[in-house]
Design a protein around this motif. Structure first.
Motif, PDB file in Angstrom:
ATOM      1  N   UNK A   1      78.193  45.917   1.927  1.00  0.00           N
ATOM      2  CA  UNK A   1      78.895  44.430   1.892  1.00  0.00           C
ATOM      3  C   UNK A   1      79.382  43.940   3.329  1.00  0.00           C
ATOM      4  N   UNK A   2      79.762  44.551   4.235  1.00  0.00           N
ATOM      5  CA  UNK A   2      80.242  44.036   5.556  1.00  0.00           C
ATOM      6  C   UNK A   2      79.034  43.632   6.293  1.00  0.00           C
ATOM      7  N   UNK A   3      77.834  44.565   6.189  1.00  0.00           N
ATOM      8  CA  UNK A   3      76.609  44.140   6.983  1.00  0.00           C
ATOM      9  C   UNK A   3      76.143  42.824   6.726  1.00  0.00           C
ATOM     10  N   UNK A   4      76.132  42.344   5.365  1.00  0.00           N
ATOM     11  CA  UNK A   4      75.755  41.135   4.859  1.00  0.00           C
ATOM     12  C   UNK A   4      76.764  40.070   5.114  1.00  0.00           C
ATOM     13  N   UNK A   5      77.878  40.263   5.160  1.00  0.00           N
ATOM     14  CA  UNK A   5      79.006  39.475   5.560  1.00  0.00           C
ATOM     15  C   UNK A   5      78.703  38.904   7.106  1.00  0.00           C
ATOM     16  N   UNK A   6      78.416  39.969   7.924  1.00  0.00           N
ATOM     17  CA  UNK A   6      77.979  39.520   9.154  1.00  0.00           C
ATOM     18  C   UNK A   6      76.919  38.891   9.771  1.00  0.00           C
ATOM     19  N   UNK A   7      75.722  39.161   8.606  1.00  0.00           N
ATOM     20  CA  UNK A   7      74.586  38.275   8.700  1.00  0.00           C
ATOM     21  C   UNK A   7      74.797  37.029   8.209  1.00  0.00           C
ATOM     22  N   UNK A   8      75.532  36.690   7.494  1.00  0.00           N
ATOM     23  CA  UNK A   8      75.641  35.365   6.736  1.00  0.00           C
ATOM     24  C   UNK A   8      76.379  34.522   7.717  1.00  0.00           C
ATOM     25  N   UNK A   9      77.106  34.976   9.123  1.00  0.00           N
ATOM     26  CA  UNK A   9      77.341  34.146   9.897  1.00  0.00           C
ATOM     27  C   UNK A   9      76.361  33.708  10.941  1.00  0.00           C
ATOM     28  N   UNK A  10      75.107  34.064  10.816  1.00  0.00           N
ATOM     29  CA  UNK A  10      74.125  33.621  11.689  1.00  0.00           C
ATOM     30  C   UNK A  10      73.423  32.360  11.214  1.00  0.00           C
ATOM     31  N   UNK A  11      73.721  31.476  12.415  1.00  0.00           N
ATOM     32  CA  UNK A  11      73.472  30.055  12.315  1.00  0.00           C
ATOM     33  C   UNK A  11      71.918  29.637  12.216  1.00  0.00           C
TER      34      UNK A  11
END
Length: 301
Positions: free
Chosen positions: A145-155
């Protein structure tokens, strides 16, 4: 094509880099430290460290795709410190890529970020595909969950969250250890044996990553697992048959927990995930069944 691979010196990363070179791509391997020497003299293979990129992000200007496979191994006893390393290594890598991409004038077309099939939590009865909601039930699902949340911030225009199952290969990864009890004539089901294993052969894992690189319609969650998951008992029976060993000696759950602690959940729990998106977009598996995979892993094909 110019491709950057973080975690390119790891189990899946090495196989991916080899496949990318074989098809003629220009590869940048991003790691914490530069290898002392490269086993390849290919002029298309380059190495760069995270520290070097922090000083000079322009090294990756013009990169078409970034594949992020970086992350601390989960195959260790899950002490508090180990769990923190597992989580931090993944979220930090995604955050570093987000920062790197934001500084590039020419953004990559896509980022393929490894994730985990644990995203769906554990279940003995449910079947999960990419439309299933994320569910936090344990340590690994909370990491995803936290891994994908961090990835979601990649522009980036196209983000693929590749939810990887257990990757099987004859000489690396988890399979040699998984096969050891059977090779010693002591193999059998673990716990009840009814827990699901969503697996994928290494060759199909690499082929699926290449498919995601090349097909722009592939985005969002993508399950990196074979189309026919198996229970732990089915896996063991297929393994025993392939290598000519009995499948007869069960390992009680309490014993696994006593030996492995919380990490025993890797073997005693699981989920039945299917790669709906890959199949719908035309990807075909070379090893769709555990029997076909075991034939290759045991050296019979």
């Amino acid at each position: 094509m110019r491709v950057a691979v973080t975690g390119g010196t790891g189990f899946v990363g090495r196989a991916l880099v080899k496949a990318l070179l074989e098809r003629g791509d220009d590869i940048w391997v991003v790691s914490r430290k530069k290898a002392g020497s490269s086993s390849s003299n290919d002029s298309r293979l380059h190495q760069v460290t995270w520290d070097e990129l922090a000083v000079s992000p322009g090294s990756l200007e013009g990169t078409d795709v970034i594949v992020n496979l970086a992350g601390e191994s989960i195959n260790q006893r899950w002490t508090a410190a180990a769990k923190q390393r597992v989580l931090h290594s993944r979220t930090e890598a995604a955050a570093r890529i987000a920062n790197l991409v934001s500084q590039l004038n020419q953004k990559p077309e896509a980022v393929i970020n490894a994730s985990g099939i644990s995203a769906y939590g554990n279940s003995l009865t449910a079947t999960f595909d990419e439309s299933s909601p994320l569910k936090v039930t344990d340590f690994l699902s909370s990491v995803v969950e936290q891994w994908e949340q961090a990835a979601n911030a990649i522009p980036v225009k196209r983000l693929v969250k590749l939810r990887v199952g257990v990757v099987l290969n004859r000489t690396g990864g988890a399979f040699p250890l998984m096969a050891l009890p059977h090779r010693l004539f002591a193999g059998g089901r673990l716990g009840t044996g009814s827990q699901w294993l969503s697996w994928i052969h290494l060759e199909d894992m690499v082929r699926l990553i290449l498919f995601c690189i090349d097909h722009r319609e592939m985005e969002g969650p993508v399950n990196g697992s074979a189309p026919e998951p198996v229970t732990n008992d089915q896996f063991g029976r297929a393994l025993g048959k392939a290598i000519g060993r009995p499948h007869w000696l069960p390992a009680p759950a309490f014993m696994m927990k006593a030996v492995l602690g919380e990490m025993s959940s890797l073997l005693l729990e699981g989920q039945r995930a299917v790669p709906r998106k890959a199949i719908e977009h035309g990807f075909t598996f070379k090893y769709p069944t555990i029997e076909s995979a075991m034939s290759q892993l045991s050296g019979k094909s």
